[in-house]
Enzyme design. Sequence first.
Site, PDB file in Angstrom:
ATOM      1  N   ILE A   1       7.785 -41.353  84.311  1.00 28.88           N
ATOM      2  CA  ILE A   1       7.774 -40.968  82.818  1.00 28.88           C
ATOM      3  C   ILE A   1       7.771 -42.274  81.921  1.00 28.88           C
ATOM      4  O   ILE A   1       8.521 -43.316  82.143  1.00 28.88           O
ATOM      5  CB  ILE A   1       9.219 -40.351  82.287  1.00 28.88           C
ATOM      6  CG1 ILE A   1       9.315 -39.150  83.362  1.00 28.88           C
ATOM      7  CG2 ILE A   1       9.329 -40.037  81.135  1.00 28.88           C
ATOM      8  CD1 ILE A   1       8.390 -37.856  83.318  1.00 28.88           C
TER       9      ILE A   1
ATOM     10  N   GLY B   1      23.778 -41.079  79.381  1.00 26.00           N
ATOM     11  CA  GLY B   1      22.864 -41.737  79.241  1.00 26.00           C
ATOM     12  C   GLY B   1      22.006 -41.208  78.097  1.00 26.00           C
ATOM     13  O   GLY B   1      20.629 -41.379  78.078  1.00 26.00           O
ATOM     14  N   ALA B   2      22.675 -40.693  76.954  1.00 26.92           N
ATOM     15  CA  ALA B   2      21.778 -40.400  75.723  1.00 26.92           C
ATOM     16  C   ALA B   2      21.297 -41.441  74.967  1.00 26.92           C
ATOM     17  O   ALA B   2      20.989 -41.205  73.861  1.00 26.92           O
ATOM     18  CB  ALA B   2      22.657 -39.366  74.977  1.00 26.92           C
TER      19      ALA B   2
ATOM     20  N   ALA C   1      17.505 -42.938  98.193  1.00 25.14           N
ATOM     21  CA  ALA C   1      18.880 -42.591  98.916  1.00 25.14           C
ATOM     22  C   ALA C   1      19.710 -41.962  97.830  1.00 25.14           C
ATOM     23  O   ALA C   1      20.046 -40.800  98.006  1.00 25.14           O
ATOM     24  CB  ALA C   1      19.535 -43.552  99.740  1.00 25.14           C
TER      25      ALA C   1
ATOM     26  N   TYR D   1      17.472 -46.695  95.875  1.00 16.54           N
ATOM     27  CA  TYR D   1      17.186 -45.752  94.784  1.00 16.54           C
ATOM     28  C   TYR D   1      16.949 -44.289  95.484  1.00 16.54           C
ATOM     29  O   TYR D   1      17.390 -43.402  94.955  1.00 16.54           O
ATOM     30  CB  TYR D   1      16.089 -46.242  93.956  1.00 16.54           C
ATOM     31  CG  TYR D   1      15.952 -45.234  92.634  1.00 16.54           C
ATOM     32  CD1 TYR D   1      16.548 -45.335  91.572  1.00 16.54           C
ATOM     33  CD2 TYR D   1      14.641 -44.446  92.632  1.00 16.54           C
ATOM     34  CE1 TYR D   1      16.217 -44.532  90.518  1.00 16.54           C
ATOM     35  CE2 TYR D   1      14.441 -43.536  91.525  1.00 16.54           C
ATOM     36  CZ  TYR D   1      15.398 -43.749  90.553  1.00 16.54           C
ATOM     37  OH  TYR D   1      14.927 -42.806  89.211  1.00 16.54           O
TER      38      TYR D   1
HETATM   39  P1  NDP Z   1      16.960 -45.773  80.554  1.00 14.88           P
HETATM   40  O1  NDP Z   1      17.144 -47.142  81.189  1.00 14.88           O
HETATM   41  O2  NDP Z   1      15.906 -45.619  79.516  1.00 14.88           O
HETATM   42  O3  NDP Z   1      18.244 -45.184  80.154  1.00 14.88           O
HETATM   43  C1  NDP Z   1      19.351 -45.231  81.216  1.00 14.88           C
HETATM   44  C2  NDP Z   1      20.360 -44.599  80.341  1.00 14.88           C
HETATM   45  O4  NDP Z   1      21.699 -44.668  81.200  1.00 14.88           O
HETATM   46  C3  NDP Z   1      20.793 -45.380  79.025  1.00 14.88           C
HETATM   47  O5  NDP Z   1      21.119 -44.428  78.175  1.00 14.88           O
HETATM   48  C4  NDP Z   1      22.003 -46.259  79.645  1.00 14.88           C
HETATM   49  O6  NDP Z   1      22.721 -46.409  78.593  1.00 14.88           O
HETATM   50  C5  NDP Z   1      22.552 -45.229  80.760  1.00 14.88           C
HETATM   51  N1  NDP Z   1      23.422 -45.933  81.527  1.00 14.88           N
HETATM   52  C6  NDP Z   1      23.197 -46.899  82.392  1.00 14.88           C
HETATM   53  N2  NDP Z   1      24.152 -47.266  82.966  1.00 14.88           N
HETATM   54  C7  NDP Z   1      25.263 -46.769  82.580  1.00 14.88           C
HETATM   55  C8  NDP Z   1      26.710 -46.699  82.887  1.00 14.88           C
HETATM   56  N3  NDP Z   1      27.009 -47.511  83.886  1.00 14.88           N
HETATM   57  N4  NDP Z   1      27.552 -45.664  82.160  1.00 14.88           N
HETATM   58  C9  NDP Z   1      26.877 -45.017  81.498  1.00 14.88           C
HETATM   59  N5  NDP Z   1      25.769 -44.928  81.215  1.00 14.88           N
HETATM   60  C10 NDP Z   1      24.877 -45.532  81.751  1.00 14.88           C
HETATM   61  O7  NDP Z   1      16.293 -44.795  81.685  1.00 14.88           O
HETATM   62  P2  NDP Z   1      15.387 -43.601  81.909  1.00 14.88           P
HETATM   63  O8  NDP Z   1      15.278 -42.736  80.749  1.00 14.88           O
HETATM   64  O9  NDP Z   1      13.930 -44.050  82.369  1.00 14.88           O
HETATM   65  O10 NDP Z   1      16.302 -42.642  83.081  1.00 14.88           O
HETATM   66  C11 NDP Z   1      17.063 -41.635  82.833  1.00 14.88           C
HETATM   67  C12 NDP Z   1      17.268 -41.022  84.172  1.00 14.88           C
HETATM   68  O11 NDP Z   1      16.006 -40.672  84.543  1.00 14.88           O
HETATM   69  C13 NDP Z   1      17.683 -41.978  85.487  1.00 14.88           C
HETATM   70  O12 NDP Z   1      18.764 -41.092  86.096  1.00 14.88           O
HETATM   71  C14 NDP Z   1      16.627 -42.057  85.974  1.00 14.88           C
HETATM   72  O13 NDP Z   1      16.748 -42.583  87.448  1.00 14.88           O
HETATM   73  C15 NDP Z   1      15.819 -40.889  85.813  1.00 14.88           C
HETATM   74  N6  NDP Z   1      14.397 -40.999  86.289  1.00 14.88           N
HETATM   75  C16 NDP Z   1      13.364 -41.855  85.327  1.00 14.88           C
HETATM   76  C17 NDP Z   1      12.063 -41.878  85.464  1.00 14.88           C
HETATM   77  C18 NDP Z   1      11.300 -42.786  84.689  1.00 14.88           C
HETATM   78  O14 NDP Z   1      10.056 -42.935  85.190  1.00 14.88           O
HETATM   79  N7  NDP Z   1      11.586 -43.225  83.627  1.00 14.88           N
HETATM   80  C19 NDP Z   1      11.423 -41.174  86.823  1.00 14.88           C
HETATM   81  C20 NDP Z   1      12.495 -40.518  87.448  1.00 14.88           C
HETATM   82  C21 NDP Z   1      13.818 -40.332  87.151  1.00 14.88           C
HETATM   83  P3  NDP Z   1      23.751 -47.788  78.350  1.00 14.88           P
HETATM   84  O15 NDP Z   1      22.975 -48.750  78.789  1.00 14.88           O
HETATM   85  O16 NDP Z   1      24.177 -47.464  76.707  1.00 14.88           O
HETATM   86  O17 NDP Z   1      24.989 -47.552  79.202  1.00 14.88           O
END
Ligand code: NDP
Length: 235
Positions: free
Chosen positions: A172, A10-11, A141, A139
């Site tokens: 965040i 998810g970079a 769970a 989420y």
């Molecule tokens: P974003 O939606 O900005 O980023 C999510 C990332 O996950 C994207 O790079 C996306 O890339 C990737 N992704 C989603 N589905 C898939 C898939 N099937 N295969 C591969 N990659 C995937 O979310 P955040 O940066 O906010 O969240 C990142 C992490 O932090 C998550 O695990 C989230 O639960 C956690 N988190 C976030 C919080 C917040 O407030 N933002 C709070 C607490 C936890 P692409 O679409 O290119 O696949």
Amino acid sequence: MSDEQVIVTGASSGIGEAIAIELDRRGFKVVGLSRRGSCPVGVGMACDMTDEASISASIAKIAGRGPIVGLVNNAGAHEATPSAELSLAEFEKCMRLNASAVLVACREVYPHLKKSGDTLIVNIGSFFDKLAVSENVAYCASKAAVGAITRCLATEWASDGIRVLDVAPGYIETELNRDFLAKPKIKAWLERRVPVKRAGAASEVARLVGALYSEKIGFLTGETIYIDGGQGANH
Ligand code: NDP
């Protein structure tokens, strides 16, 4: 820059993008996995983390390029649905990406981390793992499962020189929720609920993850480290 590779899932956006930039700044070779395949630094590869075969093939390919010293399981998604209306398919979809994919990626990278020695997996959880949040049962769970996966693998793999940590953020600010968090009602709520009176920045989570990789604290494993401005502890 060393030849030590750290995989960041998810970079392509948000917190994962910030983690990739921070690890690159600290001299690691970053390989970003996401469906889009983009990564702000290092190398980006397209990989759907809900597809076991894709995870396996991507990690094998990365291992062919050089040693792997880390994996940051950050890819995840959030959806809210009233529990009484939540279908099994929706629940399992959430678990598949947020929890099952974490386990599969850890399993696939295991032999490579073991070979490198003194390595670290960071799973990105959430402070929702210990909270009751309406309409968020799937989420919550899934993130509680991330904590459990982290503890179990840390215990099992400690003798292989692999440490496993869960970094669990609070609210965040990212591109996706910036407008939402800026709404006066939401801002006022955050000021009331979060002791530091604001949402966190993706760069703050990234600096914590980067420090864990740079510092190599050998006695620290199996833990969930909350980075939530004190919200989870607040009465
Ligand atoms: P974003 O939606 O900005 O980023 C999510 C990332 O996950 C994207 O790079 C996306 O890339 C990737 N992704 C989603 N589905 C898939 C898939 N099937 N295969 C591969 N990659 C995937 O979310 P955040 O940066 O906010 O969240 C990142 C992490 O932090 C998550 O695990 C989230 O639960 C956690 N988190 C976030 C919080 C917040 O407030 N933002 C709070 C607490 C936890 P692409 O679409 O290119 O696949």
